[in-house]
Design a protein around this motif. Structure first.
Motif, PDB file in Angstrom:
ATOM      1  N   ASN A  49       0.800  -1.234   0.000  1.00 11.68           N
ATOM      2  CA  ASN A  49       0.000   0.000   0.000  1.00 11.68           C
ATOM      3  C   ASN A  49       0.825   1.273   0.000  1.00 11.68           C
ATOM      4  N   SER A  50       2.128   1.175   0.324  1.00 14.53           N
ATOM      5  CA  SER A  50       2.956   2.387   0.254  1.00 14.53           C
ATOM      6  C   SER A  50       3.338   2.703  -1.185  1.00 14.53           C
ATOM      7  N   ALA A  51       3.310   1.675  -2.057  1.00 14.74           N
ATOM      8  CA  ALA A  51       3.540   1.950  -3.482  1.00 14.74           C
ATOM      9  C   ALA A  51       2.280   2.594  -4.050  1.00 14.74           C
ATOM     10  N   ALA A  58       0.042  15.491 -11.690  1.00 19.24           N
ATOM     11  CA  ALA A  58      -0.131  14.062 -11.962  1.00 19.24           C
ATOM     12  C   ALA A  58       0.120  13.214 -10.723  1.00 19.24           C
ATOM     13  N   ASN A  59       0.967  13.688  -9.835  1.00 20.97           N
ATOM     14  CA  ASN A  59       1.351  12.906  -8.651  1.00 20.97           C
ATOM     15  C   ASN A  59       2.242  13.793  -7.763  1.00 20.97           C
ATOM     16  N   ALA A  60       2.793  13.218  -6.716  1.00 20.63           N
ATOM     17  CA  ALA A  60       3.652  14.008  -5.828  1.00 20.63           C
ATOM     18  C   ALA A  60       4.945  14.427  -6.540  1.00 20.63           C
ATOM     19  N   THR A  61       5.437  13.584  -7.415  1.00 12.73           N
ATOM     20  CA  THR A  61       6.683  13.888  -8.127  1.00 12.73           C
ATOM     21  C   THR A  61       6.532  15.172  -8.950  1.00 12.73           C
ATOM     22  N   HIS A  62       5.447  15.261  -9.709  1.00  5.02           N
ATOM     23  CA  HIS A  62       5.223  16.470 -10.507  1.00  5.02           C
ATOM     24  C   HIS A  62       5.047  17.681  -9.592  1.00  5.02           C
ATOM     25  N   ALA A  63       4.311  17.480  -8.504  1.00 10.83           N
ATOM     26  CA  ALA A  63       4.071  18.593  -7.580  1.00 10.83           C
ATOM     27  C   ALA A  63       5.401  19.082  -6.984  1.00 10.83           C
ATOM     28  N   LEU A  64       6.252  18.144  -6.596  1.00 15.48           N
ATOM     29  CA  LEU A  64       7.550  18.522  -6.014  1.00 15.48           C
ATOM     30  C   LEU A  64       8.416  19.234  -7.052  1.00 15.48           C
ATOM     31  N   ASN A  65       8.360  18.787  -8.298  1.00 15.98           N
ATOM     32  CA  ASN A  65       9.117  19.461  -9.365  1.00 15.98           C
ATOM     33  C   ASN A  65       8.666  20.902  -9.524  1.00 15.98           C
ATOM     34  N   ASN A 106      13.657   9.947  -4.115  1.00 17.89           N
ATOM     35  CA  ASN A 106      14.289  10.480  -5.331  1.00 17.89           C
ATOM     36  C   ASN A 106      13.463  11.579  -6.001  1.00 17.89           C
ATOM     37  N   ALA A 107      12.175  11.650  -5.689  1.00 14.82           N
ATOM     38  CA  ALA A 107      11.353  12.740  -6.243  1.00 14.82           C
ATOM     39  C   ALA A 107      11.940  14.087  -5.835  1.00 14.82           C
ATOM     40  N   VAL A 108      12.559  14.138  -4.663  1.00 11.46           N
ATOM     41  CA  VAL A 108      13.231  15.355  -4.205  1.00 11.46           C
ATOM     42  C   VAL A 108      14.722  15.297  -4.548  1.00 11.46           C
ATOM     43  N   CYS A 145      11.537  18.598   3.445  1.00 11.69           N
ATOM     44  CA  CYS A 145      11.542  17.428   4.322  1.00 11.69           C
ATOM     45  C   CYS A 145      10.401  16.484   3.991  1.00 11.69           C
ATOM     46  N   ILE A 146      10.738  15.220   3.985  1.00  8.89           N
ATOM     47  CA  ILE A 146       9.741  14.169   3.835  1.00  8.89           C
ATOM     48  C   ILE A 146       8.995  14.091   5.164  1.00  8.89           C
ATOM     49  N   HIS A 147       7.679  13.998   5.118  1.00  4.46           N
ATOM     50  CA  HIS A 147       6.912  13.928   6.371  1.00  4.46           C
ATOM     51  C   HIS A 147       6.923  12.503   6.923  1.00  4.46           C
ATOM     52  N   GLY A 148       6.523  11.552   6.080  1.00  5.89           N
ATOM     53  CA  GLY A 148       6.514  10.153   6.521  1.00  5.89           C
ATOM     54  C   GLY A 148       7.418   9.358   5.605  1.00  5.89           C
ATOM     55  N   SER A 149       8.349   8.594   6.185  1.00  6.48           N
ATOM     56  CA  SER A 149       9.311   7.873   5.345  1.00  6.48           C
ATOM     57  C   SER A 149       8.706   6.617   4.735  1.00  6.48           C
ATOM     58  N   ASN A 150       8.861   6.501   3.416  1.00  8.78           N
ATOM     59  CA  ASN A 150       8.379   5.323   2.693  1.00  8.78           C
ATOM     60  C   ASN A 150       9.275   4.118   2.937  1.00  8.78           C
ATOM     61  N   VAL A 151      10.422   4.340   3.589  1.00  3.94           N
ATOM     62  CA  VAL A 151      11.363   3.243   3.828  1.00  3.94           C
ATOM     63  C   VAL A 151      11.303   2.772   5.282  1.00  3.94           C
ATOM     64  N   ALA A 206       4.471  15.156   1.464  1.00  5.06           N
ATOM     65  CA  ALA A 206       3.467  14.415   2.243  1.00  5.06           C
ATOM     66  C   ALA A 206       2.921  13.219   1.470  1.00  5.06           C
ATOM     67  N   ALA A 207       3.727  12.698   0.529  1.00  6.74           N
ATOM     68  CA  ALA A 207       3.239  11.588  -0.311  1.00  6.74           C
ATOM     69  C   ALA A 207       2.730  10.421   0.528  1.00  6.74           C
ATOM     70  N   GLN A 208       3.449  10.089   1.593  1.00  5.23           N
ATOM     71  CA  GLN A 208       3.055   8.917   2.391  1.00  5.23           C
ATOM     72  C   GLN A 208       2.168   9.276   3.579  1.00  5.23           C
ATOM     73  N   SER A 209       2.204  10.528   3.999  1.00  6.75           N
ATOM     74  CA  SER A 209       1.514  10.880   5.253  1.00  6.75           C
ATOM     75  C   SER A 209       0.118  11.466   5.042  1.00  6.75           C
ATOM     76  N   GLY A 244      -2.371  11.361  -4.719  1.00  8.47           N
ATOM     77  CA  GLY A 244      -3.747  10.942  -4.433  1.00  8.47           C
ATOM     78  C   GLY A 244      -3.935   9.458  -4.221  1.00  8.47           C
ATOM     79  N   HIS A 245      -2.947   8.658  -4.683  1.00  7.07           N
ATOM     80  CA  HIS A 245      -3.206   7.211  -4.795  1.00  7.07           C
ATOM     81  C   HIS A 245      -2.704   6.360  -3.635  1.00  7.07           C
ATOM     82  N   LYS A 246      -2.199   7.027  -2.588  1.00  4.74           N
ATOM     83  CA  LYS A 246      -1.703   6.226  -1.463  1.00  4.74           C
ATOM     84  C   LYS A 246      -2.727   6.298  -0.315  1.00  4.74           C
ATOM     85  N   LYS A 247      -2.451   7.128   0.709  1.00  2.50           N
ATOM     86  CA  LYS A 247      -3.338   7.152   1.885  1.00  2.50           C
ATOM     87  C   LYS A 247      -4.582   8.024   1.682  1.00  2.50           C
TER      88      LYS A 247
HETATM   89  C1  LIG Z   1       7.951   9.774   0.236  1.00  2.00           C
HETATM   90  C2  LIG Z   1       7.575   9.793  -1.196  1.00  2.00           C
HETATM   91  N1  LIG Z   1       7.699  10.922  -1.894  1.00  2.00           N
HETATM   92  C3  LIG Z   1       7.348  11.004  -3.174  1.00  2.00           C
HETATM   93  C4  LIG Z   1       6.823   9.903  -3.817  1.00  2.00           C
HETATM   94  C5  LIG Z   1       6.407  10.035  -5.246  1.00  2.00           C
HETATM   95  O1  LIG Z   1       5.037   9.848  -5.337  1.00  2.00           O
HETATM   96  P1  LIG Z   1       4.382   9.656  -6.793  1.00  2.00           P
HETATM   97  O2  LIG Z   1       5.008   8.392  -7.328  1.00  2.00           O
HETATM   98  O3  LIG Z   1       2.943   9.511  -6.551  1.00  2.00           O
HETATM   99  O4  LIG Z   1       4.784  10.820  -7.571  1.00  2.00           O
HETATM  100  C6  LIG Z   1       6.682   8.697  -3.146  1.00  2.00           C
HETATM  101  C7  LIG Z   1       6.180   7.496  -3.842  1.00  2.00           C
HETATM  102  O5  LIG Z   1       6.306   6.386  -3.407  1.00  2.00           O
HETATM  103  C8  LIG Z   1       7.064   8.636  -1.794  1.00  2.00           C
HETATM  104  O6  LIG Z   1       6.945   7.514  -1.088  1.00  2.00           O
END
Ligand SMILES: Cc1ncc(COP(=O)(O)O)c(C=O)c1O
Length: 382
Positions: free
Chosen positions: A7-9, A71-78, A99-101, A145-151, A176-179, A199-202
């Motif tokens: 579910n984190s993916a 489109a997703n958090a990656t585009h938003a962060l860019n 890596n999005a950041v 800063c990442i709010h919640g770590s995906n790792v 806030a992708a994960q949080s 939008g597609h995680k939590k």
């Molecule tokens: C912490 C974190 N940031 C950014 C992303 C990128 O999210 P998206 O793939 O929806 O752009 C993810 C995706 O797993 C993530 O876990």
């Protein structure tokens, strides 16, 4: 048997209300929001604008028009990084970033546009605040800063970082992708200037939709120019939000699905979802801790953490384990680096990575027990 613990993916299954809202848009009124003005387009536009309001209220973003869809958090962060930073700016990121950041700021550094430092985190993934403060320079313009770590599942104290940013007049960008949807976020109280979410995680929406919430006073340059359905007579791109950042036809079906996903989270209650998922997570960690061959990463089971568990099993590669779980037990998890080499360096699992189990609001205790039994059998048979 098919057990989805990834579910984190992306979260799965999606709530029935998400599927029904999306299919109702596609079947009954699939017009283009902000274009044409006929009844279908107007209804779609109304849904989009209600979704903006809902997101603004979810994160206490001061103005709904400053909620930009991406489109997703990656585009938003860019957008937040490339659209705000200027030549000569210095920024600080944490040693847990995705890596999005990391790739985005590395690209800007390689182009000679910005410089950046990386603030240390401890082995559980928590940011070293004193180190962060020591890295601040005169030209530090942004802390990311990442709010919640995906790792590691670590939840950072964004309020504390936000206070430092406010005091030093540094922009604060939160990933806030994960949080989002799991931990309450308040842009005003936590002094967050830019908040990127997916939008597609939590939030239990579909893939292909996310966004950026922007505090009133932060000007963001657009990275995409084109049709907005507004000021169409002019060659210049509109400067007002949200059109300024949203060129091209919006992902209406995704936005409508996201709205239903957020409503699902709000109906259940963020705190309720967090409490029940935290119990399952604690149970899983406690059980794994009884097994000598398993090493768990991240904060202890007693601490607030995301409902994901990264582990390694003695003498077994994460990719082999994931493949055995999938093929022989029907359990779907994610092995490897999870697009986050920095985080794995921090917790000591680089370069092999970890095996990650991640739960969502539909995960059951039976599924978790089955996953634990399967792990025990694999370890016993090795
Ligand atoms: C912490 C974190 N940031 C950014 C992303 C990128 O999210 P998206 O793939 O929806 O752009 C993810 C995706 O797993 C993530 O876990």
């Amino acid at each position: 048997m098919k057990i989805y613990l990834d579910n984190s993916a992306t979260s799965w299954p999606k709530p029935a209300s998400v599927i029904s809202a999306m299919s109702s848009y596609l079947n009954e009124y699939g017009g283009s929001p902000g274009r044409s003005g006929h009844q279908f387009a107007s209804k779609a536009a109304c849904e989009v604008s209600e979704t903006r309001e809902l997101i603004a209220s979810l994160f206490n973003c001061p103005a709904a028009e400053r909620v930009m869809f991406a489109a997703n958090a990656t585009h938003a962060l860019n957008f937040a990084i490339k659209g705000v930073l200027n030549q000569g700016d210095h920024i600080i990121i944490s040693h847990m970033e995705h890596n999005a950041v990391y790739r985005t700021v590395s690209y800007l550094k390689d182009e000679g546009i910005i410089s950046f430092d990386i603030a240390n985190c401890n082995e559980h993934g928590f940011l070293d605040i004193e180190h962060l403060k020591s890295l601040i320079r005169k030209n530090t313009r942004m802390i990311i800063c990442i709010h919640g770590s995906n790792v590691a599942g670590t939840i950072q104290n964004i309020s504390e970082i936000g206070s430092i940013c406010a005091e030093k007049q540094i922009l604060f960008l939160v990933d806030a992708a994960q949080s989002a949807g799991f931990v309450p976020i308040d842009m005003v109280e936590d002094n967050i200037d830019l908040l990127a979410f997916t939008g597609h995680k939590k939030l239990y929406g579909p893939t292909g939709i996310g966004g950026l919430c922007i505090k009133d006073e932060i000007p963001v340059r657009t990275l995409i120019h084109g049709g907005t359905g507004s000021k169409s007579d002019l060659a210049g791109h509109p400067m007002f939000y949200p059109d300024r950042l949203e060129a091209g036809t919006l992902n209406a079906v995704g936005i409508i699905g996201l709205k239903a996903g957020i409503e699902h989270v709000l109906d259940k209650g963020i705190n309720h979802i967090r409490t029940s998922l935290s119990e399952l997570t604690r149970y899983f960690i406690d059980e794994c801790n009884q097994i000598d061959e398993i090493s768990i990463y991240g904060p202890s089971a007693k601490q607030e953490r995301l409902p994901l568990i990264s582990m390694n099993i003695r003498n077994m590669a994460p990719a082999d384990l994931a493949s055995t779980l999938d093929k022989e037990y029907g359990i779907m998890v994610r092995p490897g680096l999870h697009c986050s080499p920095l985080a794995h360096q921090t917790i000591g699992s680089f370069p092999q990575g970890t095996l990650r189990f991640s739960f969502g609001c539909f995960t059951t205790e039976e599924e978790i027990k089955y996953a634990l039994d399967s792990l025990k059998t694999i370890i016993h048979n090795q």
